[in-house]
Structure formats: structure tokens, C-alpha cells
Design a protein around this motif. Sequence first.
Motif, PDB file in Angstrom:
ATOM      1  N   SER A 240       0.824  -1.213   0.000  1.00 44.99           N
ATOM      2  CA  SER A 240       0.000   0.000   0.000  1.00 44.99           C
ATOM      3  C   SER A 240       0.856   1.260   0.000  1.00 44.99           C
ATOM      4  O   SER A 240       0.343   2.360  -0.212  1.00 44.99           O
ATOM      5  CB  SER A 240      -0.934   0.017   1.206  1.00 44.99           C
ATOM      6  OG  SER A 240      -0.190   0.187   2.395  1.00 44.99           O
ATOM      7  N   THR A 241       2.151   1.115   0.248  1.00 47.21           N
ATOM      8  CA  THR A 241       3.043   2.285   0.253  1.00 47.21           C
ATOM      9  C   THR A 241       3.716   2.486  -1.093  1.00 47.21           C
ATOM     10  O   THR A 241       4.464   3.444  -1.263  1.00 47.21           O
ATOM     11  CB  THR A 241       4.142   2.144   1.328  1.00 47.21           C
ATOM     12  OG1 THR A 241       5.083   1.131   0.906  1.00 47.21           O
ATOM     13  CG2 THR A 241       3.572   1.732   2.670  1.00 47.21           C
ATOM     14  N   LEU A 242       3.469   1.574  -2.029  1.00 45.77           N
ATOM     15  CA  LEU A 242       4.199   1.599  -3.314  1.00 45.77           C
ATOM     16  C   LEU A 242       3.234   1.792  -4.471  1.00 45.77           C
ATOM     17  O   LEU A 242       2.090   1.354  -4.421  1.00 45.77           O
ATOM     18  CB  LEU A 242       4.943   0.271  -3.510  1.00 45.77           C
ATOM     19  CG  LEU A 242       5.910  -0.133  -2.393  1.00 45.77           C
ATOM     20  CD1 LEU A 242       6.416  -1.561  -2.621  1.00 45.77           C
ATOM     21  CD2 LEU A 242       7.083   0.840  -2.312  1.00 45.77           C
ATOM     22  N   SER A 243       3.717   2.403  -5.519  1.00 50.66           N
ATOM     23  CA  SER A 243       2.885   2.598  -6.694  1.00 50.66           C
ATOM     24  C   SER A 243       3.752   2.494  -7.942  1.00 50.66           C
ATOM     25  O   SER A 243       4.752   3.192  -8.068  1.00 50.66           O
ATOM     26  CB  SER A 243       2.211   3.970  -6.617  1.00 50.66           C
ATOM     27  OG  SER A 243       1.401   4.164  -7.746  1.00 50.66           O
ATOM     28  N   GLY A 244       3.383   1.601  -8.840  1.00 54.03           N
ATOM     29  CA  GLY A 244       4.116   1.463 -10.090  1.00 54.03           C
ATOM     30  C   GLY A 244       5.191   0.387 -10.002  1.00 54.03           C
ATOM     31  O   GLY A 244       5.775   0.142  -8.945  1.00 54.03           O
ATOM     32  N   THR A 245       5.432  -0.256 -11.138  1.00 53.26           N
ATOM     33  CA  THR A 245       6.375  -1.374 -11.234  1.00 53.26           C
ATOM     34  C   THR A 245       7.740  -1.031 -10.649  1.00 53.26           C
ATOM     35  O   THR A 245       8.327  -1.823  -9.901  1.00 53.26           O
ATOM     36  CB  THR A 245       6.536  -1.760 -12.722  1.00 53.26           C
ATOM     37  OG1 THR A 245       5.251  -2.141 -13.210  1.00 53.26           O
ATOM     38  CG2 THR A 245       7.504  -2.907 -12.892  1.00 53.26           C
ATOM     39  N   GLU A 246       8.229   0.144 -10.979  1.00 55.63           N
ATOM     40  CA  GLU A 246       9.590   0.490 -10.543  1.00 55.63           C
ATOM     41  C   GLU A 246       9.692   0.557  -9.026  1.00 55.63           C
ATOM     42  O   GLU A 246      10.719   0.163  -8.454  1.00 55.63           O
ATOM     43  CB  GLU A 246      10.016   1.830 -11.150  1.00 55.63           C
ATOM     44  CG  GLU A 246      10.466   1.668 -12.587  1.00 55.63           C
ATOM     45  CD  GLU A 246      10.851   2.991 -13.217  1.00 55.63           C
ATOM     46  OE1 GLU A 246      11.250   3.910 -12.464  1.00 55.63           O
ATOM     47  OE2 GLU A 246      10.724   3.109 -14.450  1.00 55.63           O
ATOM     48  N   ALA A 247       8.653   1.055  -8.384  1.00 56.81           N
ATOM     49  CA  ALA A 247       8.685   1.160  -6.920  1.00 56.81           C
ATOM     50  C   ALA A 247       8.763  -0.230  -6.297  1.00 56.81           C
ATOM     51  O   ALA A 247       9.487  -0.446  -5.311  1.00 56.81           O
ATOM     52  CB  ALA A 247       7.452   1.907  -6.419  1.00 56.81           C
ATOM     53  N   PHE A 248       8.029  -1.183  -6.857  1.00 56.41           N
ATOM     54  CA  PHE A 248       8.085  -2.554  -6.335  1.00 56.41           C
ATOM     55  C   PHE A 248       9.465  -3.173  -6.596  1.00 56.41           C
ATOM     56  O   PHE A 248      10.061  -3.791  -5.716  1.00 56.41           O
ATOM     57  CB  PHE A 248       6.969  -3.401  -6.948  1.00 56.41           C
ATOM     58  CG  PHE A 248       5.611  -3.134  -6.338  1.00 56.41           C
ATOM     59  CD1 PHE A 248       5.190  -3.815  -5.209  1.00 56.41           C
ATOM     60  CD2 PHE A 248       4.755  -2.194  -6.894  1.00 56.41           C
ATOM     61  CE1 PHE A 248       3.942  -3.570  -4.641  1.00 56.41           C
ATOM     62  CE2 PHE A 248       3.509  -1.937  -6.331  1.00 56.41           C
ATOM     63  CZ  PHE A 248       3.096  -2.618  -5.207  1.00 56.41           C
ATOM     64  N   GLU A 249       9.965  -2.991  -7.819  1.00 59.53           N
ATOM     65  CA  GLU A 249      11.310  -3.491  -8.178  1.00 59.53           C
ATOM     66  C   GLU A 249      12.336  -2.947  -7.186  1.00 59.53           C
ATOM     67  O   GLU A 249      13.187  -3.672  -6.667  1.00 59.53           O
ATOM     68  CB  GLU A 249      11.702  -3.017  -9.589  1.00 59.53           C
ATOM     69  CG  GLU A 249      11.202  -3.857 -10.734  1.00 59.53           C
ATOM     70  CD  GLU A 249      11.978  -5.166 -10.911  1.00 59.53           C
ATOM     71  OE1 GLU A 249      12.770  -5.536 -10.016  1.00 59.53           O
ATOM     72  OE2 GLU A 249      11.760  -5.826 -11.941  1.00 59.53           O
TER      73      GLU A 249
END
Lengths: 301, 301
Positions: free
Chosen positions: B38-47
Motif C-alpha cells: 500500500s506504500t508503493l505505486s508502479g512497477t519500478e517502486a516494487f522493483e
Amino acid sequence: MADPQLIALDWGSTRLRAFLLGAGGEVLLSRQSDAGASTLSGTEAFEQALATLVGDWRTAQPALPLLACGMVGSQHGWREAPYVACPADATELAARAPQVHERLYIIPGLVDDIATPDVMRGEETQIFGALALHPELAGDACLVLPGTHSKWARVAAGRVTGFATHMTGELFALLRQHSVLARLMPADGSSPASPEAFVQGVDAAREDGGLAHQLFAVRTLGLFKQLAPEQLPDYLSGLLIGHEIAGELKRAPQRLALVGDPALCARYAQALARFGQPAPLLLDNTAPAGLWRLAQTMKLI
Amino acid sequence: MADPQLIALDWGSTRLRAFLLGAGGEVLLSRQSDAGASTLSGTEAFEQALATLVGDWRTAQPALPLLACGMVGSQHGWREAPYVACPADATELAARAPQVHERLYIIPGLVDDIATPDVMRGEETQIFGALALHPELAGDACLVLPGTHSKWARVAAGRVTGFATHMTGELFALLRQHSVLARLMPADGSSPASPEAFVQGVDAAREDGGLAHQLFAVRTLGLFKQLAPEQLPDYLSGLLIGHEIAGELKRAPQRLALVGDPALCARYAQALARFGQPAPLLLDNTAPAGLWRLAQTMKLI
């Protein structure tokens, strides 16, 4: 102005409502302010709030008696009016009303302490107002006062014999504003009412699936688009009101009367109909009538 | 380090927990961070969050497979893993796990949509972990995963046949922090536990007086000094957990297992004993075992 007899004060946590009552108990004038008891501290603050709202009434007729009910009589109010135990009638309440100064008395709240204690302050006055306006209720009825903390009060032979509080309105506000359910809903106040979703929530509550479980359905019905975002608040409202009603209807059925805000009472009436209940009597604000009735009992007028 | 086989990721809303698992599924290393989905948004943030937490594990062994569960697979996660409908077994979950990139898969959540839909994400993996560790549960049991949103999952013949969510933990937090009940309690975290008050709350729930009604008793028991301020949070906890259990025990009794945080599971075990239930099996974090089991099913290892 013709013949004012009493300044009646419905002085709750967040609002002060004042009524100038005429010789038949009719409301000649009314005013209100945000000077609720929870916003005030110390005798002078209460004196000042009263002077600000109705100082001119008192100046014009210095001999007018004043009678107050509500949180003004709590531990943290102007003057504590200790709870009177159920069963209690208007005479007992009147006899235990502390005198704040020469002309001002405060009606005490009620405690039902047969089992786990339950309390009310202000609603007892609305109840005796309802009984004054509708004496046929005094024999045997259940008076429902919806709100932040809804009260279901059983009345027999003119006395309040017991009652139960439900935190329905407060739960609605908490869940509407702060919970995971709020994230799927439009901002507060921006959505039109959805009577269908309200009824759907009431019907879910009739199945009695456990409140903390059924609340989660507000989320999933939104996630799966079975309800639109703007319908979710009404579904939640129906669920909570439905659970309140389901719990209370487990008792022996009684004649029901709804007392309070007309829009909220209309919701309760609609929900009661889903439970197969006959249409209840609907009464608007009965606090002035209750204060009038109690002032008569106290011979203030 | 001996023979790592899998990077297992328990990636919930608020936390990312990573486990390096050995050839027998044992935890060789574990780490966690606040990089919840819930603190992340978008593929790059997860990567980036993944690289920050376990980049060194991946650099050391680039061929290691990764398997994740939890909100990382939600609509707003890294990649949506659509819910799989109950009844479902490990094979069905594994077959429907989307591939995020060459070596990373996400286990989907479960939906119970027989009636009003209910969902879980992450708990399905803990359930299959529990069944891997205790195959005797797979025949016929109910697995209880207490938490913010507690899950009661029924298992038969190795499949999750249905489940129900209870917002118990979230209601506790809301009422503890934002309600009228909070005003009588000490500041959060400052009070010692009161097992007596907890049991008293559970026992009140067993009487089934309606949750929104019984919640108000937390206030009155404090007002009338029948409970000390520091006891009120535990009474509230007992009331909420007791209502959850009372609702679930209306179903046919099943063998129960508690899965999750040991302190919270101990509370549930104590409450279940008040309901006359036999002592349930207690299991700590079973997410690594579940990811290991699912990775085997997927032939990632």
C-alpha cells in the motif's frame, strides 16, 4: 410576546438549545448555539454561554424559571445531577433535580443498573415529553431514540423500567471516516441517498451473520462492483441500524415509538418495516414538552 | 551459506517480509521492511523495494526463483493476481499465479462468492503452509487467522471450501483510538495487560447482547468504576474477540487451528476455552512453509 412561563434548555455535549415556552407549554421562541457542555469548563463558562444565548429573555423577565436537561448535568458539566435508577417516573426525576442557582434546575439522567450499567442524559426528558404528548404510550411501550448513541427505553405504568444504548451512530461515523471501508466511498456528504442499498443492508442484518463479519462485506460489495461507491454508505447504515433492531426485537414485542430527528427516524421506520413491524409512532423533538412536564411536576410554573 | 533454493516473499499492505529458504524449505535468512504494497505505486517502486531488501541475495544467486503472496497481487499491487474461487486447493492456486518476470510469480488470493463475496490475500498461503506442516488438518478443520481482518477458513479434503472475514482488529483500533470509549482509557500502549478484564469481556460476548450495545458498556463500566481505566482496553478486546467466536461457533463444530502472531493467538485460545472449546493447535508464521509448498507445486524448485 404573550406570557412566557419557562426557559427550557436542552443542553447536550455539542449543542445548547433554548426554548421560551408559553402558558400552554407551546414554544414561543427557540435559539441554539455551539456552546455544548463538552466545550465548556467551569461555572463561569456555563453562565456566560447561557447569557450569550438567552440573556435578553432573562433581562426582560427576571423571574422566569429555567429548567435544563442533558450533559450539562454530567460530572464535567455545570453541576452534577447524579443518575436516578430505573424504574423511575417524572416525579422521581423532578425530586432529584439539583438547583444550580435561585431559578435554574437540572434534570438528572437515568441509570439502568440491573445488570451491566447503562446510562442516559437528556433522553429521559425527551421520553417524558413523548409520554406527555401521547399518554397512551405510558402504559406499555418501547421508545426508540436514534442517534450517535441510540436508546431503546421500555416504559410501563408511566415509568422508564429499563433501557439499552447502542453505539450505532458512532460506529457509522467511525467506519465512514476512518476504516478500510471509507476508502471505497465518496467523500462524506457528497453522495445522494440510496434507499435500495439501505434496505439491502437492513436485510443482510436480518440474516444475523455477525456484525464484524458483515461489515467486511461493505468492502467486498464495493470491490466486486455489486454496489456503487455512492451506495456503500447507505448499505453500511442499513447494516448497523438493522443489527440494532435485530438485537432489540429479540425481546418480547412492544408498541414502538420513534423520537428524534425526522430523517433519521424515517430510516428506522423503514428498517422496522423490513422486520415486519407495524408502523411506529413518529415524534420529533420532544425535549421542550418534557421540560414543560417536569417543570409542572416541580411546581416551577 | 548452504544451498538456498527460493526467495519467499510475504508482501502485505504495510510490510514486506523476505525469507531465504534452503533445500528442505527451512528458513536460512529472513529480513523485513516497511515497503508494504500500500506504500508503493508502479512497477519500478516494487522493483526498487525488492532490490533494497534482498538485492544481495539475488546478486549472489541470480538463478534463484522468487514467489510472493499478499497484497502485492492486488489491483493496486505490482501485478494483479485475480482471486481464485473457493473451493480451491494448492494446485489450483499455483496454476493461476501470474508471472511478473522471468523468475517471480505471485500467488493469487481467494474469493468465497457463494453468497456475499469475501476475500483474502496472503492468508491462503499461510493456510497451505499450515496444511503442509500439519497434514492431519487437511481432512476437515477450521483455520483461524486472527488479525486486523481475522479469517475463519474451512478446509476439507485439502481444499479451502469457504471462509469468513471479521473486522475485529480494525474495530478494536478504531474504538481504542477514536471513539467515546477511548476517552476513559489510558494512552495506547501505556497500560499493562489485564487478563481478568479480557475474560470478562469474552464472557459478556457469550451472552450475545448485541455488539453495538455491549460496546457502550465499556464506557459505563469505566464511568461506574467497575473496571479501572487500564482494564478497559482488554475488556474491549475480549468483547470483540468473543463476538467473533460466538458468531463462528454457530456453525457445526470443527477441529480448530490458530495461525499467526503467538500473543494474539494465545488470546484467541483463551477466549475459545471460555466457550468450552478444546485447546486448538497453535501455529506461528506459516507463510514461508506455504510459499515453499506452492513453489514445489509450481515446480519452481
